[in-house]
Design an enzyme around this catalytic site. Structure first.
Site, PDB file in Angstrom:
ATOM      1  N   ASN A  44       0.853  -1.198   0.000  1.00 17.35           N
ATOM      2  CA  ASN A  44       0.000   0.000   0.000  1.00 17.35           C
ATOM      3  C   ASN A  44       0.885   1.244   0.000  1.00 17.35           C
ATOM      4  O   ASN A  44       1.956   1.271   0.611  1.00 17.35           O
ATOM      5  CB  ASN A  44      -1.008   0.009   1.153  1.00 17.35           C
ATOM      6  CG  ASN A  44      -0.402  -0.146   2.529  1.00 17.35           C
ATOM      7  OD1 ASN A  44       0.626  -0.770   2.702  1.00 17.35           O
ATOM      8  ND2 ASN A  44      -1.064   0.410   3.530  1.00 17.35           N
ATOM      9  N   GLU A  46       0.369   5.231   0.611  1.00 15.17           N
ATOM     10  CA  GLU A  46      -0.571   6.266   1.049  1.00 15.17           C
ATOM     11  C   GLU A  46      -0.156   7.648   0.531  1.00 15.17           C
ATOM     12  O   GLU A  46       0.947   7.833   0.002  1.00 15.17           O
ATOM     13  CB  GLU A  46      -0.668   6.248   2.582  1.00 15.17           C
ATOM     14  CG  GLU A  46      -1.230   4.922   3.065  1.00 15.17           C
ATOM     15  CD  GLU A  46      -1.497   4.859   4.552  1.00 15.17           C
ATOM     16  OE1 GLU A  46      -1.017   5.732   5.307  1.00 15.17           O
ATOM     17  OE2 GLU A  46      -2.207   3.921   4.963  1.00 15.17           O
ATOM     18  N   GLU A  57      -2.953  -4.761  -2.950  1.00 18.45           N
ATOM     19  CA  GLU A  57      -3.426  -5.734  -3.949  1.00 18.45           C
ATOM     20  C   GLU A  57      -3.392  -5.124  -5.347  1.00 18.45           C
ATOM     21  O   GLU A  57      -2.941  -5.745  -6.308  1.00 18.45           O
ATOM     22  CB  GLU A  57      -4.870  -6.169  -3.642  1.00 18.45           C
ATOM     23  CG  GLU A  57      -5.057  -6.870  -2.317  1.00 18.45           C
ATOM     24  CD  GLU A  57      -5.427  -5.914  -1.185  1.00 18.45           C
ATOM     25  OE1 GLU A  57      -4.807  -4.835  -1.068  1.00 18.45           O
ATOM     26  OE2 GLU A  57      -6.334  -6.264  -0.412  1.00 18.45           O
ATOM     27  N   CYS A  91     -10.422  -3.470  -4.682  1.00 15.14           N
ATOM     28  CA  CYS A  91      -9.417  -4.497  -5.010  1.00 15.14           C
ATOM     29  C   CYS A  91     -10.090  -5.792  -5.451  1.00 15.14           C
ATOM     30  O   CYS A  91      -9.610  -6.474  -6.354  1.00 15.14           O
ATOM     31  CB  CYS A  91      -8.486  -4.732  -3.826  1.00 15.14           C
ATOM     32  SG  CYS A  91      -7.381  -3.322  -3.558  1.00 15.14           S
TER      33      CYS A  91
HETATM   34  N1  THU Z   1      -5.430  -1.204   2.302  1.00 16.53           N
HETATM   35  C1  THU Z   1      -4.863  -2.096   1.426  1.00 16.53           C
HETATM   36  O1  THU Z   1      -3.678  -1.993   1.088  1.00 16.53           O
HETATM   37  N2  THU Z   1      -5.658  -3.087   0.949  1.00 16.53           N
HETATM   38  C2  THU Z   1      -6.964  -3.248   1.226  1.00 16.53           C
HETATM   39  O2  THU Z   1      -7.615  -4.105   0.660  1.00 16.53           O
HETATM   40  C3  THU Z   1      -7.596  -2.418   2.237  1.00 16.53           C
HETATM   41  C4  THU Z   1      -6.804  -1.266   2.731  1.00 16.53           C
HETATM   42  C5  THU Z   1      -4.596  -0.119   2.815  1.00 16.53           C
HETATM   43  C6  THU Z   1      -4.959   1.238   2.292  1.00 16.53           C
HETATM   44  C7  THU Z   1      -4.456   2.159   3.397  1.00 16.53           C
HETATM   45  O3  THU Z   1      -3.101   2.453   3.149  1.00 16.53           O
HETATM   46  C8  THU Z   1      -4.544   1.296   4.649  1.00 16.53           C
HETATM   47  O4  THU Z   1      -4.707  -0.041   4.215  1.00 16.53           O
HETATM   48  C9  THU Z   1      -5.688   1.676   5.577  1.00 16.53           C
HETATM   49  O5  THU Z   1      -6.886   1.702   4.898  1.00 16.53           O
END
Ligand code: THU
Length: 138
Positions: A44, A46, A57, A91
């Site tokens: 992820n 941000e 994902e 996702c």
């Molecule tokens: N996040 C993911 O990487 N995958 C998901 O399916 C749900 C959420 C991440 C996004 C963000 O950086 C953090 O989790 C909190 O939402």
């Protein structure tokens, strides 16, 4: 756990180490397996403008697609809580574009430090998905 799932989960954990999550501190890692056995990772990423954040994902899937792949056989997802990293709705929709819901081999692999491995296919994870067929019939 079979060896392939173990390798893929490890690749997801390695990808999670690269997560850029200064706002939530919730790190996620994913690894996809292609038909010819290649593995692509993603984390992820941000952003201060929260909506610009991308999930692990989709980073992993887009990594594979950017390298020319169109079919994903398996995807493993892990997160820093150690519990199941259930993929978000967006996702799941992206997985449904590139995963075959009818193949027994095509699996989403999650791991919980207490409950163990959870495997399911995309049809189970996203029933009634919107697909290209819906556009054709539009
Ligand atoms: N996040 C993911 O990487 N995958 C998901 O399916 C749900 C959420 C991440 C996004 C963000 O950086 C953090 O989790 C909190 O939402």
């Amino acid at each position: 756990m079979d060896r392939q799932a173990e390798i893929l989960l490890q690749a997801a954990k390695d990808a999670m180490e690269k997560a850029y999550a200064p706002y939530s501190s919730f790190k996620v890692g994913a690894a996809v397996l292609t038909e010819d056995g290649r593995i692509f990772g993603g984390c992820n990423i941000e952003n201060a403008s929260y909506g610009a954040t991308i999930c692990a994902e989709r980073t992993a899937i887009f990594n594979a697609v950017s390298c020319g792949y169109r079919k994903i056989v398996k995807i493993a997802v892990v997160c820093s809580s150690g519990h199941y990293a259930y993929p978000c709705g967006i996702c799941r929709q992206v997985m449904s574009e590139f995963m075959d819901g009818t193949s027994k081999e095509s699996l989403i692999i999650l791991e919980d430090c207490e409950k163990g491995i959870l495997e399911m296919n995309i049809n189970e994870m996203l029933p009634y998905a919107f697909s290209g067929k819906d556009i054709e019939n539009g």
